[in-house]
Write a protein that holds these residues in place. Structure first.
Motif, PDB file in Angstrom:
ATOM      1  N   UNK A  86       0.845  -1.190   0.000  1.00  0.00           N
ATOM      2  CA  UNK A  86       0.000   0.000   0.000  1.00  0.00           C
ATOM      3  C   UNK A  86       0.883   1.243   0.000  1.00  0.00           C
ATOM      4  N   UNK A  87       1.942   1.183   0.804  1.00  0.00           N
ATOM      5  CA  UNK A  87       2.947   2.257   0.846  1.00  0.00           C
ATOM      6  C   UNK A  87       4.313   1.598   0.716  1.00  0.00           C
ATOM      7  N   UNK A  88       4.998   1.704  -0.415  1.00  0.00           N
ATOM      8  CA  UNK A  88       6.324   1.101  -0.548  1.00  0.00           C
ATOM      9  C   UNK A  88       7.273   1.606   0.531  1.00  0.00           C
ATOM     10  N   UNK A  89       8.000   0.715   1.204  1.00  0.00           N
ATOM     11  CA  UNK A  89       8.918   1.150   2.260  1.00  0.00           C
ATOM     12  C   UNK A  89      10.086   1.935   1.705  1.00  0.00           C
ATOM     13  N   UNK A  90      10.665   2.779   2.550  1.00  0.00           N
ATOM     14  CA  UNK A  90      11.803   3.604   2.167  1.00  0.00           C
ATOM     15  C   UNK A  90      13.047   3.156   2.919  1.00  0.00           C
ATOM     16  N   UNK A  91      14.112   2.846   2.184  1.00  0.00           N
ATOM     17  CA  UNK A  91      15.398   2.516   2.792  1.00  0.00           C
ATOM     18  C   UNK A  91      16.245   3.774   2.839  1.00  0.00           C
ATOM     19  N   UNK A  92      16.648   4.168   4.044  1.00  0.00           N
ATOM     20  CA  UNK A  92      17.526   5.323   4.242  1.00  0.00           C
ATOM     21  C   UNK A  92      18.907   4.778   4.585  1.00  0.00           C
TER      22      UNK A  92
END
Length: 208
Positions: A86-92
């Motif tokens: 639903x919301x693609x995760x963000x890799x920082x």
């Protein structure tokens, strides 16, 4: 129970979680059920990305913070394997530090061991690995006005520096649930006195 797909290289951490973090998993599963359009999950010290990807599969907006280059292939592979979201995760690919103008020396071949801070000198001698200098991430800017459905901090002795940066989130009553691994045996190696450490923890406690 929720099932996610992880690459084979994440096998050891999966076995560790299944054996030693069952209580944490139960709390985490309960907390991420509170995710909504106004909240995010912060996985600070994502390692192979197990918890961050898990939360993303449940519809949460997720930021995974992991500066170790050796962890990134596992995280990106698991992100792809468990899509769509639903919301693609963000890799920082940056650490969370109180001094945003500072850099952290991170081994480029740490085997995703999570010991780049506490064992910097020993690790360099043992692995003969090259290092990269990484700037800190501004969590407050990334989060914006969002509530924190869950904050996980697992950074092998660097938790005090992380807390010093994110305390404003606690003081603003934005954090619904947080679990912080406190590794006191690493504090001295990082040049942190126990007095300074407990003053930071007390600020978080007093913020509620």
């Amino acid at each position: 129970p929720t099932r996610i797909t992880m690459p084979a290289r994440a096998g050891p951490i999966i076995r560790f979680i299944n054996k030693g973090e069952r209580g944490f998993c139960a709390l985490f599963e309960k907390a991420i059920k509170t995710c909504d359009a106004d909240s995010v999950v912060l996985d600070i010290g994502a390692n192979h990305g197990v918890y961050g990807v898990w939360a993303a599969t449940q519809g949460c907006r997720v930021f995974m913070f992991e500066p170790q280059p050796s962890c990134h292939p596992s995280i990106t592979a698991s992100m792809c394997a468990n899509a769509p979201y639903r919301h693609p995760p963000t890799l920082v690919m940056q650490p969370v530090m109180s001094n945003l103008s500072a850099t952290l020396s991170v081994s480029s071949n740490s085997n995703c061991a999570g010991v780049f801070g506490a064992y910097k000198t020993l690790q360099s001698a043992r692995l003969h690995a090259s290092h990269v200098e990484v700037n800190g991430a501004n969590v407050l800017k990334l989060v914006g006005d969002a509530q924190i459905a869950f904050m996980k901090i697992d950074v092998e002795g660097g938790e005090l520096d992380v807390l010093a940066h994110v305390i404003p989130l606690f003081e603003a009553k934005k954090v619904r649930t947080a679990i912080i691994e406190v590794t006191t045996r690493f504090w001295e190696q990082r040049g942190t006195s126990r007095e300074t450490a407990w003053s930071v923890i007390k600020r978080v406690h007093d913020a509620g």
